[in-house]
Design an enzyme around this catalytic site. Structure first.
Site, PDB file in Angstrom:
ATOM      1  N   TRP A  51       0.812  -1.220   0.000  1.00 31.81           N
ATOM      2  CA  TRP A  51       0.000   0.000   0.000  1.00 31.81           C
ATOM      3  C   TRP A  51       0.847   1.273   0.000  1.00 31.81           C
ATOM      4  O   TRP A  51       0.543   2.253  -0.656  1.00 31.81           O
ATOM      5  CB  TRP A  51      -0.881  -0.032   1.258  1.00 31.81           C
ATOM      6  CG  TRP A  51      -1.855   1.077   1.439  1.00 31.81           C
ATOM      7  CD1 TRP A  51      -2.457   1.818   0.480  1.00 31.81           C
ATOM      8  CD2 TRP A  51      -2.361   1.539   2.695  1.00 31.81           C
ATOM      9  NE1 TRP A  51      -3.334   2.716   1.059  1.00 31.81           N
ATOM     10  CE2 TRP A  51      -3.286   2.563   2.414  1.00 31.81           C
ATOM     11  CE3 TRP A  51      -2.135   1.176   4.028  1.00 31.81           C
ATOM     12  CZ2 TRP A  51      -3.973   3.237   3.421  1.00 31.81           C
ATOM     13  CZ3 TRP A  51      -2.822   1.841   5.019  1.00 31.81           C
ATOM     14  CH2 TRP A  51      -3.724   2.873   4.721  1.00 31.81           C
ATOM     15  N   ARG A  52       1.973   1.229   0.772  1.00 30.79           N
ATOM     16  CA  ARG A  52       2.739   2.460   0.999  1.00 30.79           C
ATOM     17  C   ARG A  52       3.993   2.554   0.134  1.00 30.79           C
ATOM     18  O   ARG A  52       4.790   3.474   0.318  1.00 30.79           O
ATOM     19  CB  ARG A  52       3.144   2.535   2.481  1.00 30.79           C
ATOM     20  CG  ARG A  52       1.956   2.508   3.440  1.00 30.79           C
ATOM     21  CD  ARG A  52       2.404   2.459   4.901  1.00 30.79           C
ATOM     22  NE  ARG A  52       1.298   2.210   5.808  1.00 30.79           N
ATOM     23  CZ  ARG A  52       0.535   3.174   6.354  1.00 30.79           C
ATOM     24  NH1 ARG A  52       0.776   4.435   6.080  1.00 30.79           N
ATOM     25  NH2 ARG A  52      -0.460   2.870   7.171  1.00 30.79           N
ATOM     26  N   TYR A  94      -4.122   1.239  -5.020  1.00 33.91           N
ATOM     27  CA  TYR A  94      -2.997   1.793  -4.241  1.00 33.91           C
ATOM     28  C   TYR A  94      -2.180   2.742  -5.113  1.00 33.91           C
ATOM     29  O   TYR A  94      -1.566   2.342  -6.092  1.00 33.91           O
ATOM     30  CB  TYR A  94      -2.105   0.682  -3.675  1.00 33.91           C
ATOM     31  CG  TYR A  94      -2.768  -0.159  -2.593  1.00 33.91           C
ATOM     32  CD1 TYR A  94      -3.954   0.252  -1.978  1.00 33.91           C
ATOM     33  CD2 TYR A  94      -2.218  -1.351  -2.166  1.00 33.91           C
ATOM     34  CE1 TYR A  94      -4.561  -0.503  -0.989  1.00 33.91           C
ATOM     35  CE2 TYR A  94      -2.818  -2.122  -1.175  1.00 33.91           C
ATOM     36  CZ  TYR A  94      -3.995  -1.687  -0.592  1.00 33.91           C
ATOM     37  OH  TYR A  94      -4.601  -2.439   0.389  1.00 33.91           O
ATOM     38  N   HIS A 145     -12.204  -5.990  -2.694  1.00 32.59           N
ATOM     39  CA  HIS A 145     -11.611  -5.075  -1.708  1.00 32.59           C
ATOM     40  C   HIS A 145     -12.576  -4.602  -0.617  1.00 32.59           C
ATOM     41  O   HIS A 145     -12.254  -4.610   0.551  1.00 32.59           O
ATOM     42  CB  HIS A 145     -11.050  -3.874  -2.473  1.00 32.59           C
ATOM     43  CG  HIS A 145      -9.952  -3.165  -1.766  1.00 32.59           C
ATOM     44  ND1 HIS A 145      -9.006  -2.424  -2.419  1.00 32.59           N
ATOM     45  CD2 HIS A 145      -9.645  -3.050  -0.456  1.00 32.59           C
ATOM     46  CE1 HIS A 145      -8.165  -1.912  -1.549  1.00 32.59           C
ATOM     47  NE2 HIS A 145      -8.532  -2.263  -0.356  1.00 32.59           N
ATOM     48  N   ARG A 146     -13.738  -4.169  -1.018  1.00 31.15           N
ATOM     49  CA  ARG A 146     -14.762  -3.732  -0.042  1.00 31.15           C
ATOM     50  C   ARG A 146     -16.126  -4.126  -0.578  1.00 31.15           C
ATOM     51  O   ARG A 146     -16.353  -4.042  -1.788  1.00 31.15           O
ATOM     52  CB  ARG A 146     -14.724  -2.208   0.175  1.00 31.15           C
ATOM     53  CG  ARG A 146     -13.604  -1.801   1.090  1.00 31.15           C
ATOM     54  CD  ARG A 146     -13.731  -0.378   1.609  1.00 31.15           C
ATOM     55  NE  ARG A 146     -12.627  -0.133   2.518  1.00 31.15           N
ATOM     56  CZ  ARG A 146     -12.657  -0.363   3.824  1.00 31.15           C
ATOM     57  NH1 ARG A 146     -13.762  -0.811   4.380  1.00 31.15           N
ATOM     58  NH2 ARG A 146     -11.604  -0.134   4.566  1.00 31.15           N
ATOM     59  N   ASN A 185     -12.943  -7.009   4.077  1.00 32.05           N
ATOM     60  CA  ASN A 185     -13.859  -6.082   4.767  1.00 32.05           C
ATOM     61  C   ASN A 185     -15.334  -6.466   4.596  1.00 32.05           C
ATOM     62  O   ASN A 185     -16.203  -5.591   4.590  1.00 32.05           O
ATOM     63  CB  ASN A 185     -13.630  -4.643   4.274  1.00 32.05           C
ATOM     64  CG  ASN A 185     -12.191  -4.205   4.416  1.00 32.05           C
ATOM     65  OD1 ASN A 185     -11.637  -4.241   5.511  1.00 32.05           O
ATOM     66  ND2 ASN A 185     -11.572  -3.785   3.333  1.00 32.05           N
ATOM     67  N   SER A 202       5.395  -1.494   6.654  1.00 32.83           N
ATOM     68  CA  SER A 202       6.516  -0.547   6.687  1.00 32.83           C
ATOM     69  C   SER A 202       7.248  -0.550   5.354  1.00 32.83           C
ATOM     70  O   SER A 202       7.332  -1.587   4.692  1.00 32.83           O
ATOM     71  CB  SER A 202       7.497  -0.934   7.804  1.00 32.83           C
ATOM     72  OG  SER A 202       8.650  -0.123   7.733  1.00 32.83           O
TER      73      SER A 202
HETATM   74  N1  LIG Z   1      -7.981  -4.520   2.637  1.00 27.71           N
HETATM   75  C1  LIG Z   1      -7.944  -3.281   3.055  1.00 27.71           C
HETATM   76  O1  LIG Z   1      -8.946  -2.560   3.088  1.00 27.71           O
HETATM   77  C2  LIG Z   1      -6.616  -2.707   3.494  1.00 27.71           C
HETATM   78  C3  LIG Z   1      -6.564  -1.443   4.116  1.00 27.71           C
HETATM   79  C4  LIG Z   1      -5.320  -0.980   4.518  1.00 27.71           C
HETATM   80  C5  LIG Z   1      -4.159  -1.743   4.311  1.00 27.71           C
HETATM   81  N2  LIG Z   1      -4.246  -2.952   3.687  1.00 27.71           N
HETATM   82  C6  LIG Z   1      -3.050  -3.802   3.473  1.00 27.71           C
HETATM   83  O2  LIG Z   1      -2.393  -3.980   4.717  1.00 27.71           O
HETATM   84  C7  LIG Z   1      -1.032  -3.616   4.589  1.00 27.71           C
HETATM   85  C8  LIG Z   1      -0.509  -3.127   5.918  1.00 27.71           C
HETATM   86  O3  LIG Z   1      -1.223  -1.957   6.348  1.00 27.71           O
HETATM   87  P1  LIG Z   1      -0.430  -0.816   7.119  1.00 27.71           P
HETATM   88  O4  LIG Z   1       0.650  -0.265   6.261  1.00 27.71           O
HETATM   89  O5  LIG Z   1      -1.414   0.130   7.687  1.00 27.71           O
HETATM   90  O6  LIG Z   1       0.216  -1.735   8.282  1.00 27.71           O
HETATM   91  P2  LIG Z   1       1.034  -1.470   9.595  1.00 27.71           P
HETATM   92  O7  LIG Z   1       2.182  -2.421   9.534  1.00 27.71           O
HETATM   93  O8  LIG Z   1       0.084  -1.499  10.745  1.00 27.71           O
HETATM   94  O9  LIG Z   1       1.573   0.030   9.515  1.00 27.71           O
HETATM   95  C9  LIG Z   1       2.695   0.399   8.754  1.00 27.71           C
HETATM   96  C10 LIG Z   1       2.996   1.847   9.105  1.00 27.71           C
HETATM   97  O10 LIG Z   1       3.495   1.893  10.444  1.00 27.71           O
HETATM   98  C11 LIG Z   1       4.686   2.639  10.489  1.00 27.71           C
HETATM   99  N3  LIG Z   1       5.523   2.168  11.598  1.00 27.71           N
HETATM  100  C12 LIG Z   1       5.870   2.898  12.666  1.00 27.71           C
HETATM  101  N4  LIG Z   1       6.652   2.224  13.505  1.00 27.71           N
HETATM  102  C13 LIG Z   1       6.837   1.022  12.979  1.00 27.71           C
HETATM  103  C14 LIG Z   1       7.594  -0.096  13.394  1.00 27.71           C
HETATM  104  N5  LIG Z   1       8.324  -0.110  14.503  1.00 27.71           N
HETATM  105  N6  LIG Z   1       7.561  -1.178  12.615  1.00 27.71           N
HETATM  106  C15 LIG Z   1       6.822  -1.180  11.490  1.00 27.71           C
HETATM  107  N7  LIG Z   1       6.102  -0.121  11.041  1.00 27.71           N
HETATM  108  C16 LIG Z   1       6.110   0.979  11.777  1.00 27.71           C
HETATM  109  C17 LIG Z   1       5.289   2.429   9.108  1.00 27.71           C
HETATM  110  O11 LIG Z   1       6.151   3.508   8.827  1.00 27.71           O
HETATM  111  P3  LIG Z   1       7.526   3.263   7.987  1.00 27.71           P
HETATM  112  O12 LIG Z   1       7.094   2.826   6.624  1.00 27.71           O
HETATM  113  O13 LIG Z   1       8.175   4.586   8.025  1.00 27.71           O
HETATM  114  O14 LIG Z   1       8.292   2.197   8.711  1.00 27.71           O
HETATM  115  C18 LIG Z   1       4.063   2.447   8.216  1.00 27.71           C
HETATM  116  O15 LIG Z   1       3.692   3.780   7.902  1.00 27.71           O
HETATM  117  C19 LIG Z   1      -1.027  -2.600   3.440  1.00 27.71           C
HETATM  118  O16 LIG Z   1       0.235  -2.472   2.827  1.00 27.71           O
HETATM  119  C20 LIG Z   1      -2.044  -3.199   2.514  1.00 27.71           C
HETATM  120  O17 LIG Z   1      -1.428  -4.230   1.744  1.00 27.71           O
HETATM  121  C21 LIG Z   1      -5.464  -3.443   3.287  1.00 27.71           C
END
Ligand SMILES: NC(=O)c1ccc[n+]([C@@H]2O[C@H](COP(=O)([O-])OP(=O)(O)OC[C@H]3O[C@@H](n4cnc5c(N)ncnc54)[C@H](OP(=O)(O)O)[C@@H]3O)[C@@H](O)[C@H]2O)c1
Length: 314
Positions: A21-22, A61, A135-136, A166, A279
């Site tokens: 995603w990011r 994304y 997705h949703r 979801n 991340s």
């Molecule tokens: N199906 C859906 O509706 C839906 C919705 C949202 C997401 N997703 C999927 O879920 C995946 C994960 O979501 P998410 O990115 O929100 O997950 P997450 O792992 O909860 O959060 C990642 C974020 O946390 C930050 N972070 C801060 N401290 C951290 C640490 N110690 N270790 C790791 N990360 C840290 C990261 O920043 P840095 O990058 O700077 O480390 C990044 O911005 C997405 O990539 C996507 O594939 C699906």
């Protein structure tokens, strides 16, 4: 990294998935830079090297840029496609698609699912998607029509397995009843800051139907780590500071990190939750992988649950 089967399929995934995603470093496709693309590719390669073998993506994304960056990483690393599982999602249409006056909406029309899937394949430069998720939930979803689209994609060799994201459990049941193939995964938000899946029937259904629950934002988009990344509007109301001292206490006792404890808490559930790490920093992607080695006790698990609930058990 340890592996688990995806639902009832023969596909084996690493115990943690990596989410793309990011990876573009921005939500706005017009703002993606060559340096941003390179950083995204480095994150994907770091995840491969750390043992992640399931990569999650979606057509929306960064307007498709995340799939393009992922496709570039696949080309860069020889043999990578054969070593990993590719998951992506479709079914959301952003405002302005295809005409400027079109509102944002969900679209599970067969025609849209087939077209969206084909566009994802093109962007990633691959022949087959291992796991395709809706997705949703589309309020106007017709399970029979979705099932026909899935069957066409499978017969054409474009998708191996299907799942949802979801959904309410009752809609999963309706879709599964219409589908000739088993759904194998349900991607929902689950973390110490988002407990709904434990009580709304989602994880119960995953146990009954043997769907793999994939946890998105398992670190509450960074709120359970060392600082939040971009938060979804719903995540802005989370108050992890209420329970993070308890997470840190367990981490101290076990000589582990806070994020290992937060992820190990998900991994302990018998439905075999598959957290998706988001991340883009290689060192954090590697650090998250350590969680797989941490087995929490039942007492630690409940101490964390009670703290996260913010109220005693009934
Ligand atoms: N199906 C859906 O509706 C839906 C919705 C949202 C997401 N997703 C999927 O879920 C995946 C994960 O979501 P998410 O990115 O929100 O997950 P997450 O792992 O909860 O959060 C990642 C974020 O946390 C930050 N972070 C801060 N401290 C951290 C640490 N110690 N270790 C790791 N990360 C840290 C990261 O920043 P840095 O990058 O700077 O480390 C990044 O911005 C997405 O990539 C996507 O594939 C699906």
């Amino acid at each position: 990294m340890q592996t688990i089967a995806l639902g009832t399929s023969p596909l084996q995934s690493s115990r943690l998935a990596y989410g793309c995603w990011r990876v573009a470093g921005t939500w706005n496709p017009a703002e993606v830079t060559p340096a941003g693309r390179a950083a995204g590719r480095r994150a994907i390669v770091a995840a491969c090297e750390a043992g992640y073998t399931l990569f999650d993506n979606a057509d929306i994304y960064c307007g498709g840029e995340a799939e393009r960056i992922f496709g570039q990483a696949l080309k860069e690393v020889s043999g990578l496609r054969e070593r990993i599982l590719v998951a992506t999602k479709g079914g959301i249409r952003t405002g302005g698609d295809p005409r400027p006056d079109c509102p944002p909406r969900y679209d599970f029309c067969a025609q849209h699912i087939l077209r969206a899937c084909e566009a994802s394949l093109q962007r990633m430069g691959i022949e087959t998607i291992d796991l395709y998720l809706l997705h949703r939930p589309d309020f106007l979803a017709d399970p029979e029509e979705v099932a026909q689209a899935f069957a066409k994609l499978k017969a054409a060799g474009k998708v191996r397995y299907f799942g949802v994201s979801n959904f309410r459990p009752s809609l999963v049941t309706a879709l599964q009843a219409a589908c000739p193939m088993p759904l194998v995964a349900h991607q929902v938000e689950i973390s110490l800051a988002k407990l709904d899946a434990f009580t709304d029937g989602t994880l119960d259904q995953c146990l009954i139907e043997r769907l793999t629950p994939m946890a998105w934002s398992p670190l509450a988009a960074g709120l359970l780590g060392n600082g939040a990344g971009d938060l979804l509007p719903s995540q802005k109301a989370y108050r992890p500071e209420r329970f993070l001292p308890v997470v840190d206490g367990v981490a101290r006792d076990r000589g582990a990190t806070r994020i290992s404890v937060a992820l190990a808490w998900l991994l302990k559930h018998p439905s075999r939750i598959l957290p998706i790490i988001g991340s883009v920093r290689p060192e954090r992607i590697r650090e998250a992988a350590q969680a797989v080695e941490l087995e929490l006790t039942r007492e630690e698990w409940y101490r964390l649950l009670i703290a996260a609930r913010g109220e005693p058990l009934p």
